[in-house]
Each structure stands twice: as C-alpha cells, then as structure tokens.
Write a protein that holds these residues in place. Structure first.
Motif, mmCIF file in Angstrom:
data_model
loop_
_atom_site.group_PDB
_atom_site.id
_atom_site.type_symbol
_atom_site.label_atom_id
_atom_site.label_comp_id
_atom_site.label_asym_id
_atom_site.label_seq_id
_atom_site.Cartn_x
_atom_site.Cartn_y
_atom_site.Cartn_z
ATOM 1 N N ALA A 175 32.681 43.398 25.692
ATOM 2 C CA ALA A 175 31.523 43.683 26.552
ATOM 3 C C ALA A 175 31.844 44.735 27.596
ATOM 4 O O ALA A 175 30.988 45.561 27.935
ATOM 5 C CB ALA A 175 31.048 42.398 27.232
ATOM 6 N N GLN A 190 24.723 42.795 30.027
ATOM 7 C CA GLN A 190 24.705 41.401 29.599
ATOM 8 C C GLN A 190 24.780 40.496 30.829
ATOM 9 O O GLN A 190 25.829 39.931 31.147
ATOM 10 C CB GLN A 190 25.864 41.117 28.651
ATOM 11 N N SER A 193 26.273 36.920 30.427
ATOM 12 C CA SER A 193 27.480 36.815 29.619
ATOM 13 C C SER A 193 28.649 36.265 30.433
ATOM 14 O O SER A 193 28.619 36.212 31.663
ATOM 15 C CB SER A 193 27.847 38.187 29.057
#
Length: 212
Positions: A175, A190, A193
């Motif tokens: 990520a 995100q 996340s």
C-alpha cells in the motif's frame, strides 16, 4: 519546527515517510514546507506527480539551497520537513546543524541497527552544542507473526543511547509503494487500511499537540 528525516543508509524509506508526513500535516491545517535535499530527488518526483494529478492539498517545496543561504526563512512556517541522505554530505551536515529534531526510519535488520549507531555518532559530531532531539522507529516491519526480526530490531533500537524509540511501526506493505507511485498518501488512497492505521499512530506520536 524543523524536522529532518534522515539516516546514513539508503532504502530506509525516508522519502515515503517525508511525503506522507507532509500530506498529513497539510490536512491538519498546518503551514508546512518541505525540502528535498537528496540529489536523487525522489520526494520532488512524487510531489510533481501529485501536482500533475491535481490532488489537494498541495505541499509547498523550497530549494535545498535554502539550507545554506536562508535557513532562518524556513522558520516562518509552522513545520518544515527535510528529506536528506548521504548522496549529498554537505546537505546532510547542514540539515543536522539547523534541525530541531531528527526522525530516523530503521528497517528491521542488524545492518540497519549498526548504521543507526554510526548515524548517531555522525549527528553528535555535526550538531555542535545544540540539543537535537533524535527519534527512531521501525520502518518496513515484518507482517508475519512468526518472523521476529522487527521485535529484535526494536529491542536493539531501544538500547541505543542518543535516540528516543517511538513504538508505532510502519509495516512492509504494498500500500505504501502503490500510493506513493500515484502521488497519494497511504491514508488518502486506503483510509481504512492497516497502513493508514499504522501511519496515523506514528503521526500522533510525532505531533500530539495537533490532536488536542
């Protein structure tokens, strides 16, 4: 406050940390400016991608020459971030000389612990009589519970004199690489996340005054 993000070892994630920190501070309503003092210019590249994509907020960038020519002008901002490594030893020494604090991302390996020890000696030699706060945290930590390298590196980092250990860690996650390549902070791309949660914990440890 001038915060330098640096170390003696390449590949520790300095530019990714600086970029995410700059976006987080900007979103918090802070007047933040960054300096890419590394000739590799990775931070400059990602800021250019962000500008080209039209993402907001934007982050102001100053030239590395300001470290040498007009360091006092940097302090007119709320927060100043300097991304620097060993590709320019002049910029590294100058950044240490003017920084209020130094943030050291430490990947979980014995080689990085040794490098951090050498960096602390380098900081002491270049800070002069100034009292510079040095903070270290584990970056690119293991994500598998059976791998203990990150815990071992954290224990070693805690034991080093001259550096304050920060408990929040950033894990080795795709990520971070994916969001960085797109000009986004991990918590923008995100927001729910694990990477975003890790980042928010680290930012809170670095800037608790912005949360109250």
């Amino acid at each position: 406050m001038i915060t330098m993000i640096g170390s003696l070892k390449g590949g520790s994630g300095k530019s990714t940390v600086t970029f995410n920190l700059a976006i987080w501070l900007a979103l918090a309503g802070t007047d933040v400016v960054v300096i890419d003092a590394d000739p590799q210019a990775t931070l400059s590249d990602v800021l250019q991608v962000r500008d080209e994509e039209g993402y907001k907020p934007t982050v102001r960038q100053e030239r590395a020459a300001m470290l040498h020519d007009h360091p006092d002008a940097l302090r007119k901002h709320d927060q100043e971030l300097i991304d620097v490594g060993t590709a320019s030893m002049d910029n590294l020494r100058r950044s240490i000389a003017i920084a209020d604090r130094i943030l050291v991302p430490v990947p979980p390996s014995q080689a990085d612990i040794w490098s951090t020890q050498r960096f602390l000696r380098f900081v002491a030699a270049n800070a002069g009589e100034r009292d510079v706060e040095v903070l270290g945290f584990i970056n690119r930590a293991d994500t598998h519970h059976a791998i203990r390298e990150s815990d071992e590196a954290a224990a070693a980092l805690i034991s080093l004199p001259g550096i304050e250990y920060l408990k929040p860690r950033l894990a080795q996650r795709t990520a971070y690489r994916r969001s960085f390549s797109e000009g986004l902070a991990v918590f923008e791309q995100q927001p729910r996340s694990k990477g975003a949660a890790e980042w928010n914990a680290l930012a809170a440890a670095l800037y608790p005054q912005l949360l109250s």
